[in-house]
Enzyme design. Structure first.
Site, PDB file in Angstrom:
ATOM      1  CG  HIS A  56      -1.945   1.070   1.216  1.00  0.00           C
ATOM      2  ND1 HIS A  56      -3.292   0.784   1.162  1.00  0.00           N
ATOM      3  CD2 HIS A  56      -1.856   2.423   1.233  1.00  0.00           C
ATOM      4  CE1 HIS A  56      -3.982   1.915   1.153  1.00  0.00           C
ATOM      5  NE2 HIS A  56      -3.122   2.924   1.196  1.00  0.00           N
ATOM      6  CG  HIS A  58      -1.367   6.756  -1.706  1.00  0.00           C
ATOM      7  ND1 HIS A  58      -2.631   6.889  -2.232  1.00  0.00           N
ATOM      8  CD2 HIS A  58      -1.514   6.037  -0.564  1.00  0.00           C
ATOM      9  CE1 HIS A  58      -3.516   6.293  -1.433  1.00  0.00           C
ATOM     10  NE2 HIS A  58      -2.860   5.767  -0.411  1.00  0.00           N
ATOM     11  CD  GLN A 151      -6.686  11.128  -2.434  1.00  0.00           C
ATOM     12  OE1 GLN A 151      -5.688  10.962  -3.129  1.00  0.00           O
ATOM     13  NE2 GLN A 151      -6.670  10.998  -1.138  1.00  0.00           N
ATOM     14  CG  HIS A 209      -7.842   4.104   0.698  1.00  0.00           C
ATOM     15  ND1 HIS A 209      -7.295   3.556  -0.426  1.00  0.00           N
ATOM     16  CD2 HIS A 209      -6.864   4.853   1.282  1.00  0.00           C
ATOM     17  CE1 HIS A 209      -6.021   3.938  -0.513  1.00  0.00           C
ATOM     18  NE2 HIS A 209      -5.728   4.728   0.505  1.00  0.00           N
ATOM     19  CD  GLU A 212      -6.899   6.589   5.836  1.00  0.00           C
ATOM     20  OE1 GLU A 212      -7.281   6.582   4.644  1.00  0.00           O
ATOM     21  OE2 GLU A 212      -5.774   6.974   6.193  1.00  0.00           O
ATOM     22  CG  ASP A 308      -1.042   5.363   3.486  1.00  0.00           C
ATOM     23  OD1 ASP A 308      -1.418   5.309   2.296  1.00  0.00           O
ATOM     24  OD2 ASP A 308      -1.757   5.811   4.399  1.00  0.00           O
ATOM     25  CD1 TRP A 314      -3.253  13.504   4.125  1.00  0.00           C
ATOM     26  CD2 TRP A 314      -2.214  13.054   2.193  1.00  0.00           C
ATOM     27  NE1 TRP A 314      -4.059  13.917   3.101  1.00  0.00           N
ATOM     28  CE2 TRP A 314      -3.462  13.649   1.909  1.00  0.00           C
ATOM     29  CE3 TRP A 314      -1.391  12.672   1.136  1.00  0.00           C
ATOM     30  CZ2 TRP A 314      -3.898  13.883   0.599  1.00  0.00           C
ATOM     31  CZ3 TRP A 314      -1.820  12.906  -0.152  1.00  0.00           C
ATOM     32  CH2 TRP A 314      -3.062  13.502  -0.417  1.00  0.00           C
TER      33      TRP A 314
HETATM   34 FE   FE2 Z   1      -3.744   5.027   1.529  1.00  0.00          FE
END
Ligand code: FE2
Length: 422
Positions: A56, A58, A151, A209, A212, A308, A314
């Site tokens: 996982h 991005h 997203q 996802h 979350e 991630d 983030w």
């Molecule tokens: Fe993610």
């Protein structure tokens, strides 16, 4: 043979073994092989595992921290705001360059398989097109699966469903979703149903996802499990994050976990990002907001660890090393029992490989020769010291080497080399 790794410690075998590699495959696994090879590596008791599997990440957002500004609060919502600004300057070349760089870092850490999510809430699908090229360029060295990730939501973004379908046509491997982020509960349910229907229709895996959030009322995972069973997708569906499970009452969690087992849903927990993003609305005590890793493992559910983010709006840190995520999981998930260290390495190797559905993966005769030599004798030591990967082998070839740093202490009367090893 092409390559022999001698005197390797492994997670499965009690004593040191030699690993014989030929034609890109592991052909022999036995103590003291009599054969000779064109190239030999003396592991000298170091731990050798199959190539690390990153389930996982991005890659479209990787290495953008500080562009156009750093996240001043560290919150998820400011992260989304900043990404919304950065995305305006996204070009194919920009995504390609950053993704190649991030993959190079990951390979140096021993990662030979990656599942990356890519935002498909973009009418021109720039990032997706770039990552399809990147995936194809790395073929044979790093195996990459691309998840078409909506997203902004499949139903909360204009033409979200059509873009998701277009992304699958352009070469995305896996169907994504984001039910908890949709505008309404009803949209969220449609999100799950559509993602899994598309997976069934297109014969793809799904990775959503899911939940979350710290909201204990976010309960889409039960629908993921139910739809997985209804559509016969057992073993082909992954739910990522599932942090709301942290806050479910125990009676509900018990029921849910039983259904998840029936559905064979894989879970990816992402301790790095969720350590900093969850619990932001809490007064003390502040929840940690990770999924119920130990309970899930005890129930026989496949749980793996994802990174991630690498340096994005983030999560500003990271070098793409799954062992950093394992290190945090030790603390965050109460996984410091001795046997847990082996489990943690499984969560970034064999367990992650099962979620991705990788064939010919593992440290066994006949498997593809993707291997990592840690500068550490055990799983515990590999995690404790974030041990350097002295050699990374992909498809039977040495593709990365690291020379461990040498530290000397000059005080205390004598010059001493410090290895931090006992
Ligand atoms: Fe993610």
């Amino acid at each position: 043979m092409d390559l022999i790794i001698r005197r390797a410690a492994t997670l499965a075998h009690p004593g040191p073994v030699d690993i014989g590699i030929d034609g890109g495959r592991i052909v022999r696994l036995a103590p003291a092989l009599p054969d000779r090879a064109a190239e030999e590596i003396d592991a000298d008791g170091r731990l050798v595992t199959p190539g690390l599997v990153e389930p996982h990440i991005h890659l479209d957002a990787a290495l953008t921290a500080g562009e156009p500004r750093y996240n001043a609060t560290g919150s998820l919502f400011e992260g989304i705001e900043i990404w919304g600004e950065r995305v305006r300057s996204l070009t194919r070349d920009d995504v390609r360059r950053r993704a190649h760089e991030a993959i190079t870092w990951m390979l140096a850490c021993g990662v030979t398989h990656i599942r990356t999510h890519v935002d498909v809430c973009d009418p021109s699908l720039v990032a997706l097109r770039a990552l399809v090229e990147v995936r194809d360029a790395w073929r044979g060295v790093v195996g990459i699966q691309i998840v078409a990730f909506p997203q902004q939501g499949i139903y909360s973004f204009p033409d979200g469903e059509a873009l998701l379908v277009e992304a699958l046509g352009l070469g995305a491997d896996v169907v994504g979703g984001i039910p908890h982020y949709e505008w309404t509960r009803e949209y969220g349910e449609r999100d799950v149903r559509t993602a899994l229907r598309l997976a069934a229709e297109h014969d793809r895996r799904a990775d959503l996802h899911c939940d979350e959030t710290d909201d204990d009322q976010s309960r889409y995972l039960e629908l993921v499990a139910a739809e997985t069973i209804r559509l016969g997708l057992q073993g082909r569906v992954t739910a990522s994050h599932t942090t709301a499970m942290h806050s479910y009452n125990n009676a509900y969690a018990y029921r849910l976990i039983r259904w998840m087992r029936h559905a064979g849903v894989h879970i990816v927990t992402n301790p790095l990002d969720n350590a900093v993003l969850q619990g932001r609305f809490d007064g003390y005590p502040v929840r940690r907001g990770y999924t119920r890793v130990r309970e899930l493992l005890a129930a026989g559910i496949n749980v793996c660890i994802g990174h991630d983010s690498i340096m994005d709006p983030w999560y500003p840190l990271g070098v793409g090393d799954p062992i950093q995520a394992c290190f945090v999981m030790v603390h965050y998930g109460h996984m410091s029992a001795h046997a847990d260290f082996t489990t943690l390495l499984e969560m970034v190797t064999t367990r992650a490989a099962a979620a991705l559905g990788l064939a010919d993966y593992g440290l066994a005769e006949g498997c593809r020769a993707d291997l990592v030599v840690f500068d550490a004798p055990t799983a515990m030591d590999a995690i404790r010291r974030l041990a350097p990967r002295v050699a990374v082998i992909a498809g039977g070839r040495v593709v990365a080497r690291t020379t461990p740093a040498r530290t000397e202490v000059l005080a205390g009367g004598e010059r001493r080399t410090v290895t931090f090893q006992r």
